[in-house]
Design a protein around this motif. Sequence first.
Motif, short mmCIF file in Angstrom:
data_model
loop_
_atom_site.label_atom_id
_atom_site.label_comp_id
_atom_site.label_asym_id
_atom_site.label_seq_id
_atom_site.Cartn_x
_atom_site.Cartn_y
_atom_site.Cartn_z
N VAL A 30 -45.16 59.30 56.92
CA VAL A 30 -46.43 58.60 56.69
C VAL A 30 -46.64 57.54 57.76
O VAL A 30 -47.75 57.37 58.29
CB VAL A 30 -46.44 57.98 55.28
N VAL A 31 -45.58 56.81 58.09
CA VAL A 31 -45.67 55.79 59.15
C VAL A 31 -46.06 56.42 60.47
O VAL A 31 -46.96 55.93 61.18
CB VAL A 31 -44.33 55.03 59.27
N LEU A 35 -49.57 55.80 62.53
CA LEU A 35 -49.57 55.26 63.88
C LEU A 35 -50.28 56.18 64.86
O LEU A 35 -51.00 55.73 65.75
CB LEU A 35 -48.14 55.01 64.34
N LEU A 36 -50.10 57.50 64.69
CA LEU A 36 -50.82 58.45 65.55
C LEU A 36 -52.32 58.37 65.31
O LEU A 36 -53.11 58.43 66.26
CB LEU A 36 -50.30 59.87 65.29
N ALA A 37 -52.72 58.23 64.05
CA ALA A 37 -54.14 58.07 63.73
C ALA A 37 -54.69 56.78 64.35
O ALA A 37 -55.80 56.75 64.90
CB ALA A 37 -54.35 58.07 62.22
N ALA A 38 -53.91 55.70 64.27
CA ALA A 38 -54.32 54.44 64.87
C ALA A 38 -54.46 54.56 66.38
O ALA A 38 -55.38 53.99 67.00
CB ALA A 38 -53.32 53.33 64.52
N VAL A 144 -50.14 44.92 65.11
CA VAL A 144 -49.46 45.42 63.91
C VAL A 144 -48.63 46.67 64.17
O VAL A 144 -47.57 46.85 63.55
CB VAL A 144 -50.49 45.67 62.79
N ALA A 145 -49.09 47.55 65.06
CA ALA A 145 -48.43 48.84 65.25
C ALA A 145 -46.93 48.74 65.55
O ALA A 145 -46.14 49.50 64.97
CB ALA A 145 -49.14 49.63 66.36
N LEU A 190 -45.05 51.70 69.59
CA LEU A 190 -45.34 51.18 70.93
C LEU A 190 -46.39 52.03 71.64
O LEU A 190 -47.24 51.52 72.37
CB LEU A 190 -44.05 51.14 71.76
N PHE A 191 -46.33 53.34 71.42
CA PHE A 191 -47.31 54.27 71.99
C PHE A 191 -48.72 53.92 71.51
O PHE A 191 -49.70 54.06 72.26
CB PHE A 191 -46.94 55.70 71.60
N ALA A 192 -48.84 53.47 70.27
CA ALA A 192 -50.15 53.08 69.74
C ALA A 192 -50.54 51.68 70.19
O ALA A 192 -51.72 51.40 70.47
CB ALA A 192 -50.13 53.15 68.21
N ALA A 193 -49.56 50.78 70.28
CA ALA A 193 -49.87 49.37 70.52
C ALA A 193 -50.21 49.06 71.98
O ALA A 193 -51.15 48.30 72.26
CB ALA A 193 -48.69 48.50 70.08
#
Length: 235
Positions: A30-31, A35-38, A144-145, A190-193
């Motif tokens: 779920v996490v 994060l991929l959706a974000a 937050v990511a 980190l990939f999202a942030a």
Amino acid sequence: MQAPLSVAAKAATDLSPFALFLQSDIVVKVVMLGLLAASVWSWAIIIDRSRRLREINNEAKRFEAMFWKAESLDGMYEPAVKSTHPSAKLFVAGLNEWRRSLAKGRIDREGVRARLTSIMGVAIAREIDDLGDRLNVLATIGAVAPFVGLFGTVWGIMRSFTSIAASQNTTLAVVAPGIAEALFATAIGLFAAIPAVIGYNRLLHGLAKLEARLSAFAEEFHGLLSRQLDSMDEK
């Protein structure tokens, strides 16, 4: 000797990102998906706002060129009303206030100047707020990511240690997949942030430049109307 080698080889092949996702706990899954959706959301905002800012700057250049070539302000009004870019809206707001002030008969020069400054300032703030509406999403994802990814990592490591304790086997082939899938959550965080933070700073810089450009145009427009007020007073 063949069995340990086959186990180690199998563990190595299972360390691919997709395999790590499939092997992970439901909470970690779920996490990762969140994060991929974000990340997708942040990229959509970055691309959309970057394109919009580029278009607005190009339109502003064209409008300002038309403005200074125009023979009269009234001749610019109709094209500006039909336009949707900030420079045109700023011009329409200022000219509407100018017309309302002149329609009163007796002209209070200082009052007109103050109202023009206020009206055009509000128009600029409204346009900048509208363009920066989704930047708070980028700021939130960027802040937050990493912590969400860290939560997934901590959860995955706790689950791995529990499995190790239950199996009483601490060989690398057993430990590595669980630790790897846990750390993978931090990597996705980190990939999202990182793009979100970079995109936020770049778009914020672009908005600041646009605001400065609109403010400069407002000052020039205000100066032009002020000179017209002075010439009316002389007559």
